[in-house]
Scaffold this motif. Structure first.
Motif, short mmCIF file in Angstrom:
data_model
loop_
_atom_site.label_atom_id
_atom_site.label_comp_id
_atom_site.label_asym_id
_atom_site.label_seq_id
_atom_site.Cartn_x
_atom_site.Cartn_y
_atom_site.Cartn_z
N TRP A 16 27.63 -34.16 -24.29
CA TRP A 16 28.28 -34.75 -23.12
C TRP A 16 29.16 -35.93 -23.51
O TRP A 16 30.30 -36.05 -23.05
CB TRP A 16 27.18 -35.16 -22.14
CG TRP A 16 27.62 -35.57 -20.78
CD1 TRP A 16 28.20 -34.80 -19.83
CD2 TRP A 16 27.45 -36.86 -20.20
NE1 TRP A 16 28.40 -35.53 -18.69
CE2 TRP A 16 27.96 -36.81 -18.89
CE3 TRP A 16 26.92 -38.05 -20.66
CZ2 TRP A 16 27.95 -37.89 -18.04
CZ3 TRP A 16 26.91 -39.15 -19.82
CH2 TRP A 16 27.43 -39.06 -18.52
N LEU A 17 28.63 -36.79 -24.39
CA LEU A 17 29.40 -37.95 -24.86
C LEU A 17 30.59 -37.51 -25.72
O LEU A 17 31.65 -38.14 -25.68
CB LEU A 17 28.51 -38.92 -25.62
CG LEU A 17 27.45 -39.63 -24.78
CD1 LEU A 17 26.51 -40.44 -25.67
CD2 LEU A 17 28.09 -40.51 -23.72
N LEU A 18 30.40 -36.43 -26.48
CA LEU A 18 31.52 -35.88 -27.25
C LEU A 18 32.67 -35.52 -26.31
O LEU A 18 33.83 -35.74 -26.64
CB LEU A 18 31.07 -34.64 -28.03
CG LEU A 18 32.20 -33.85 -28.72
CD1 LEU A 18 32.83 -34.67 -29.83
CD2 LEU A 18 31.68 -32.53 -29.24
N GLY A 19 32.33 -34.98 -25.14
CA GLY A 19 33.37 -34.63 -24.17
C GLY A 19 34.20 -35.84 -23.76
O GLY A 19 35.42 -35.75 -23.62
N THR A 24 39.42 -37.87 -24.24
CA THR A 24 40.19 -39.11 -24.32
C THR A 24 41.22 -39.00 -25.45
O THR A 24 42.39 -39.33 -25.27
CB THR A 24 39.27 -40.33 -24.55
OG1 THR A 24 38.39 -40.44 -23.43
CG2 THR A 24 40.07 -41.60 -24.69
N VAL A 25 40.76 -38.50 -26.59
CA VAL A 25 41.66 -38.34 -27.75
C VAL A 25 42.80 -37.37 -27.43
O VAL A 25 43.95 -37.61 -27.76
CB VAL A 25 40.87 -37.88 -28.99
CG1 VAL A 25 41.79 -37.45 -30.12
CG2 VAL A 25 39.91 -38.96 -29.46
N PHE A 26 42.46 -36.26 -26.76
CA PHE A 26 43.45 -35.23 -26.46
C PHE A 26 43.95 -35.30 -25.01
O PHE A 26 44.48 -34.31 -24.49
CB PHE A 26 42.86 -33.84 -26.72
CG PHE A 26 42.46 -33.62 -28.15
CD1 PHE A 26 43.42 -33.55 -29.15
CD2 PHE A 26 41.13 -33.49 -28.50
CE1 PHE A 26 43.05 -33.35 -30.48
CE2 PHE A 26 40.75 -33.29 -29.82
CZ PHE A 26 41.72 -33.22 -30.80
N ILE A 113 42.33 -27.10 -27.35
CA ILE A 113 41.59 -28.28 -26.91
C ILE A 113 40.40 -27.89 -26.04
O ILE A 113 39.28 -28.35 -26.27
CB ILE A 113 42.51 -29.26 -26.17
CG1 ILE A 113 43.54 -29.85 -27.12
CG2 ILE A 113 41.70 -30.39 -25.50
CD1 ILE A 113 44.70 -30.56 -26.44
N ALA A 114 40.65 -27.06 -25.04
CA ALA A 114 39.59 -26.68 -24.10
C ALA A 114 38.49 -25.88 -24.77
O ALA A 114 37.30 -26.12 -24.54
CB ALA A 114 40.18 -25.91 -22.92
N ALA A 115 38.84 -24.92 -25.61
CA ALA A 115 37.84 -24.07 -26.26
C ALA A 115 37.25 -24.73 -27.50
O ALA A 115 36.13 -24.41 -27.91
CB ALA A 115 38.44 -22.72 -26.60
N GLY A 116 37.98 -25.65 -28.08
CA GLY A 116 37.48 -26.35 -29.27
C GLY A 116 36.33 -27.30 -28.96
O GLY A 116 35.43 -27.49 -29.79
N TYR A 117 36.34 -27.86 -27.76
CA TYR A 117 35.28 -28.80 -27.38
C TYR A 117 33.89 -28.15 -27.40
O TYR A 117 32.98 -28.68 -28.06
CB TYR A 117 35.60 -29.42 -26.01
CG TYR A 117 34.41 -30.05 -25.33
CD1 TYR A 117 33.75 -31.12 -25.89
CD2 TYR A 117 33.95 -29.57 -24.10
CE1 TYR A 117 32.65 -31.70 -25.26
CE2 TYR A 117 32.87 -30.13 -23.47
CZ TYR A 117 32.22 -31.20 -24.06
OH TYR A 117 31.14 -31.76 -23.44
N PRO A 118 33.65 -27.01 -26.75
CA PRO A 118 32.31 -26.44 -26.85
C PRO A 118 31.97 -25.92 -28.25
O PRO A 118 30.81 -25.94 -28.65
CB PRO A 118 32.30 -25.30 -25.82
CG PRO A 118 33.73 -24.98 -25.59
CD PRO A 118 34.49 -26.25 -25.82
N LEU A 119 32.98 -25.50 -29.00
CA LEU A 119 32.72 -25.06 -30.37
C LEU A 119 32.17 -26.21 -31.20
O LEU A 119 31.10 -26.11 -31.81
CB LEU A 119 33.99 -24.49 -31.00
CG LEU A 119 33.89 -24.12 -32.48
CD1 LEU A 119 32.83 -23.06 -32.71
CD2 LEU A 119 35.24 -23.67 -33.01
N VAL A 120 32.87 -27.33 -31.20
CA VAL A 120 32.42 -28.50 -31.96
C VAL A 120 31.12 -29.04 -31.38
O VAL A 120 30.20 -29.40 -32.13
CB VAL A 120 33.53 -29.59 -31.97
CG1 VAL A 120 33.02 -30.88 -32.59
CG2 VAL A 120 34.76 -29.09 -32.71
#
Length: 148
Positions: A16-19, A24-26, A113-120
């Motif tokens: 959740w915090l990664l999100g 913010t970065v992207f 960006i959108a799909a990379g977030y759950p992957l990471v």
């Protein structure tokens, strides 16, 4: 092996915090891909809604639970297995998202960006869940030796 609920909760919170950091970065490229009118985006920012954050946390908890179950159901457990399971689950989520987003005619950068977030995020959760072993419960009155 039983589930380590503390690790599941921590993994969900870390994802959740990664999100927060990720988006913010992207932020600029992601918001451009949203295709929202500037007025609509400003109205949303002026009246933030807490429900998406709670739903995201609940979904992250469910993902962490699924990853934890897959790890504990494996013959081998540990950091490497956690990374493997996190990668597999993350790829499944990312591919499902990308499939939908291409039909929505989103830009390539938005999809990444959108799909990379759950992957990471799933890989990170796999690291936490694979590395953090629950304490062994010893029944009262049973002697244990130093060997595992």
């Amino acid at each position: 092996m039983r589930l380590n609920w503390a690790a599941v909760l921590l993994a969900a919170i870390v994802h959740w915090l990664l999100g927060a950091v990720w988006f913010t970065v992207f932020a600029n490229r992601w918001m451009a891909g949203l295709r929202m009118a500037p007025e609509e985006l400003e109205a949303y920012r002026a009246h933030p809604n807490f429900w998406p954050y709670l739903i995201a946390l609940a979904c992250n908890f469910l993902l962490a639970y699924a990853i934890a179950r897959l790890i504990t159901g494996s013959e081998s457990q540990g950091l490497l297995r956690g990374i493997q399971v996190g990668l597999l689950v993350g790829l499944a989520v990312a591919v499902a998202m990308a499939t939908e987003l291409v039909f929505e005619l989103r830009t390539r950068s938005f999809i990444v960006i959108a799909a990379g977030y759950p992957l990471v995020g799933c890989i990170l959760m796999g690291v936490i869940l694979g590395a953090w072993k629950p304490k062994k419960v010893v029944a009262p009155g049973i002697a244990t030796t130093g060997a595992s």
